[in-house]
Design an enzyme around this catalytic site. Structure first.
Site, PDB file in Angstrom:
ATOM      1  N   GLU A  54      -6.081   7.093  -1.468  1.00  0.00           N
ATOM      2  CA  GLU A  54      -6.167   5.906  -0.614  1.00  0.00           C
ATOM      3  C   GLU A  54      -6.709   4.703  -1.388  1.00  0.00           C
ATOM      4  OE1 GLU A  54      -5.374   4.941   2.739  1.00  0.00           O
ATOM      5  OE2 GLU A  54      -4.074   6.499   1.954  1.00  0.00           O
ATOM      6  N   HIS A  61       0.833  -1.210   0.000  1.00  0.00           N
ATOM      7  CA  HIS A  61       0.000   0.000   0.000  1.00  0.00           C
ATOM      8  C   HIS A  61       0.872   1.265   0.000  1.00  0.00           C
ATOM      9  CE1 HIS A  61      -3.528   2.469   1.243  1.00  0.00           C
ATOM     10  NE2 HIS A  61      -2.592   3.166   1.864  1.00  0.00           N
ATOM     11  N   GLU A  62       1.850   1.316   0.888  1.00  0.00           N
ATOM     12  CA  GLU A  62       2.715   2.507   0.973  1.00  0.00           C
ATOM     13  C   GLU A  62       3.525   2.689  -0.310  1.00  0.00           C
ATOM     14  OE1 GLU A  62       2.610   4.920   3.249  1.00  0.00           O
ATOM     15  OE2 GLU A  62       0.919   3.735   3.936  1.00  0.00           O
ATOM     16  N   HIS A  71       1.439   4.177  -3.073  1.00  0.00           N
ATOM     17  CA  HIS A  71       1.341   5.645  -2.986  1.00  0.00           C
ATOM     18  C   HIS A  71       2.529   6.275  -3.719  1.00  0.00           C
ATOM     19  CE1 HIS A  71      -2.008   6.656  -0.411  1.00  0.00           C
ATOM     20  NE2 HIS A  71      -1.583   5.957   0.632  1.00  0.00           N
TER      21      HIS A  71
HETATM   22 ZN   LIG Z   1      -2.476   5.189   2.280  1.00  0.00          ZN
END
Ligand SMILES: [Zn+2]
Length: 267
Positions: free
Chosen positions: A199, A136-137, A140
């Site tokens: 997100e 997830h990071e 981004h």
């Molecule tokens: Zn996030």
């Protein structure tokens, strides 16, 4: 005169928008990725000297982070190469570090500079959940969300000044903006929250990357539920910037079938 100004402004805005090769979405992009990567490399080095970094030779947790990181980095390269978009990763030089800290946190700066805080590990509880939050990071970062947010902040606070000019003329403010953009500052509440859309994109692509790296995307649901529970009472900084609510869980469930197509369990 007015016409010239309008023309100038529209050229400026056009030049400032870039089609994101991962998501296909038009994003504000006033900051050169290579400039951000330079800044990230220097801030990353400083951050590591100011924290207790665990060695993967003596810490099992650090070794796990290294192993997951290598697998996800490999998966992302494969993902982009298969679509002929390898240029997205230009300038990336992956680094994964685990730091001793009670904070529930993790981040990835431009160019692939990743930090996992040990305070996150009691919430992830297992390697698969850790891989999901790392995916997830990292998503981004490769989706250039930091660039988008930094660009927005520079328009709002510095009138759209170019990064190199801002660095030369307002070095402290520019550095503060960078730290806030990536949530690196030690002050609680110092990080600008990601937008709902950012997100969602990080969840969608993060699940694909971690699935390709051999981690079951279905683990994401229980992980984000644990994260939400960890935030009851006083939410950790990470949770205030990554709100884990019903909407998010519902979207994660929608993304799992697609991610499962990329999933090959590790031996
Ligand atoms: Zn996030």
């Amino acid at each position: 005169m007015k016409t010239i100004f309008v023309l100038f402004l529209s050229v400026f805005l056009l030049a400032g928008c870039a089609l994101n090769l991962l998501t296909g979405r038009n994003q504000l992009s006033l900051v050169k990725e290579s400039d951000l990567q330079l800044m990230a490399t220097s801030e990353y080095k400083t951050f590591l000297t100011e924290h207790n970094v665990l060695s993967s030779r003596t810490s099992r947790d650090a070794a796990t982070v290294d192993r997951i990181g290598a697998q996800i980095a490999n998966a992302i390269t494969k993902y982009y190469d298969s679509q002929g978009k390898g240029s997205v990763l230009e300038g990336y030089s992956w680094e994964f570090n685990t730091v001793e800290s009670k904070e529930i946190n993790a981040w990835c700066m431009p160019g692939g500079k990743v930090v996992i805080y040990t305070g996150l590990l009691p919430v992830t509880q297992n390697e698969t959940a850790l891989a999901i939050v790392m995916g997830h990071e990292i998503a981004h970062s490769v989706a250039k969300h930091g660039n988008e947010r930094m660009s927005q902040a520079m328009v709002q606070q510095m009138g759209g000044m170019a990064l190199e000019v801002a660095l030369a003329q307002k070095p402290q403010e520019t550095q503060d903006l960078f730290m806030m953009t990536y949530g690196i500052g030690s002050e609680v509440g110092a990080m600008l929250p990601w937008s709902r859309q950012q997100e969602t994109e990080a969840d969608q692509y993060g699940l694909i990357f971690s699935a390709m790296a051999g981690y079951d995307p279905r683990e994401a649901i229980s992980f984000w539920q644990r994260m939400s529970a960890a935030g009851e009472g006083s939410p950790p900084e990470f949770l205030s910037t990554h709100p884990s609510d019903e909407t998010r869980i519902r979207k994660l469930k929608q993304f799992i079938p697609e991610a499962l197509k990329y999933y090959t369990p590790r031996n």
